[in-house]
Design an enzyme around this catalytic site. Structure first.
Site, short mmCIF file in Angstrom:
data_model
loop_
_atom_site.label_atom_id
_atom_site.label_comp_id
_atom_site.label_asym_id
_atom_site.label_seq_id
_atom_site.Cartn_x
_atom_site.Cartn_y
_atom_site.Cartn_z
N GLU A 255 -39.33 59.38 -3.46
CA GLU A 255 -37.98 59.02 -3.92
C GLU A 255 -37.13 60.24 -4.24
OE1 GLU A 255 -35.15 56.94 -3.98
OE2 GLU A 255 -36.69 55.47 -4.51
N THR B 49 -43.12 71.81 -5.60
CA THR B 49 -42.83 73.18 -5.22
C THR B 49 -41.52 73.25 -4.44
OG1 THR B 49 -44.19 72.86 -3.24
CG2 THR B 49 -45.24 73.88 -5.16
N LYS C 160 -32.17 65.68 4.66
CA LYS C 160 -32.34 64.40 4.00
C LYS C 160 -32.23 63.25 5.00
CE LYS C 160 -30.61 66.33 -0.30
NZ LYS C 160 -29.43 66.52 -1.18
#
Length: 340
Positions: free
Chosen positions: A151, A98, A226
């Site tokens: 990943e 999502t 990230k």
């Protein structure tokens, strides 16, 4: 291996495309028989079939407007109860594909924790869930015996996480430094070629690299998200976003780029983390630096290790198919471990 795809936008469809085109090769090479048993979307329908859904038919249905166009099959259900799906026995791996929500990840996090509690492994491309709930999810999964793989959240399918956790497992990673936002890297490359900031942004938006509202990219926020995931994965902790120094590429001029070039340098938006902290910001790198040569929308990451020195990985960092590949690579990883 029976998977539930929660979300079927570009990433989920990338998974289906890979299974349509390469599923037979995966079975032949590794013995991994990956079957989609459920697809759940918010607005374009949902499907469940214990014996598996046809990836090609799923993609054809979406191209026609939604999953209502999927053909009838024996055992097909067109209404899916997410709770029952999460606790039922017809799914081995819960794939959370999502869109990321960086303000509230409770819904996605709750789904994944419930699925983990019922002996399902979790594979996710949802950055927001990990930025806001990494430790809660990992601790819960460890307690109930589930694996969580992610990943696809950093550099799409380019194996940045796997490189660090598996290939470099015998080293101590002392620092990570990388270009983890392709939009800004593309813009910097275009500005070096002579475009203005506004021209480079407009072209990035035309090509689909940048959103209509590019704030998360150009202000360094996407790279910071990230970096939180990387810091948690590598060092077991990450500073809160509010405590990170985060800036982007706004304000950089063509004159700044020309001056750097005259010095034998190049501007890059660099995300950097050590066990002590993390930051995102513009950095002038010598042209000989491995990250300086990374151009266009590519991403790159350098791990500084105690035994091997700097190890740099360069590759694609975004897109439905590459991110879908990140999910598939995690599914194949679960199979290699004998977990699914």
């Amino acid at each position: 291996m029976r998977i539930a795809l929660i979300g079927f936008g570009n990433v989920g469809q990338g998974v289906a495309q890979l299974l349509r085109d390469h599923g037979a090769a995966y079975r032949a090479q590794s013995g991994a028989d990956i079957r989609i048993t459920a697809v759940v979307t918010r607005s374009r329908g949902s499907l469940f079939r214990p014996d598996g859904l046809d990836p090609a038919a799923l993609l054809t249905a979406m191209a026609a407007g939604g999953l209502a166009h999927y053909p009838e099959q024996a055992g097909l259900q067109r209404t899916v109860d997410l709770y029952q799906l999460g606790v039922g026995a017809d799914v081995d791996v819960w794939v959370e594909a999502t869109p990321s929500d960086l303000t509230n990840a409770d819904e996605a996090l709750g789904r994944c924790m419930r699925a983990a509690n019922h002996k399902k492994h979790i594979v996710t491309a949802n950055k927001g869930m990990l930025v806001l709930g990494y430790r809660a999810l990992m601790d819960w999964a460890s307690e109930v015996g589930s694996r969580v793989l992610f990943e696809a959240t950093v550099m799409a399918g380019t194996p940045s996480i796997r490189l660090a956790q598996e290939a470099l497992a015998g080293c101590t990673i002392q620092r990570v430094r990388g270009i983890v936002n392709g939009t800004t890297n593309y813009m910097l490359t275009e500005m070096e070629a002579g475009r203005t900031y506004d021209e480079a942004l407009a072209e990035a938006q035309r090509l689909g690299y940048a959103e209509t509202d590019p704030t998360a990219d150009v202000d360094g926020l996407d790279a910071a998200y990230k970096l939180v995931i990387l810091s948690n994965a590598l060092f077991g902790k990450a500073p809160p976003l509010a405590q990170m120094s985060v800036s982007g590429i706004r304000g950089l001029t063509n004159a700044d780029i020309a001056q750097a070039a005259a010095e034998g340098m190049r501007w890059k938006l660099i995300a950097e983390a050590t066990p002590e902290g993390a930051s995102v910001g513009l950095m002038k790198l010598p042209l000989t630096h491995p990250l300086a040569s990374v151009s266009g929308s590519q991403n790159a990451i350098t791990y500084t290790t105690d035994l091997l020195g700097d190890v740099t990985l360069v590759g694609v960092g975004a897109g439905g198919l590459p991110t879908g590949y990140g999910i598939v690579s995690d599914l194949l990883g679960l199979h290699r471990l004998g977990l699914a």
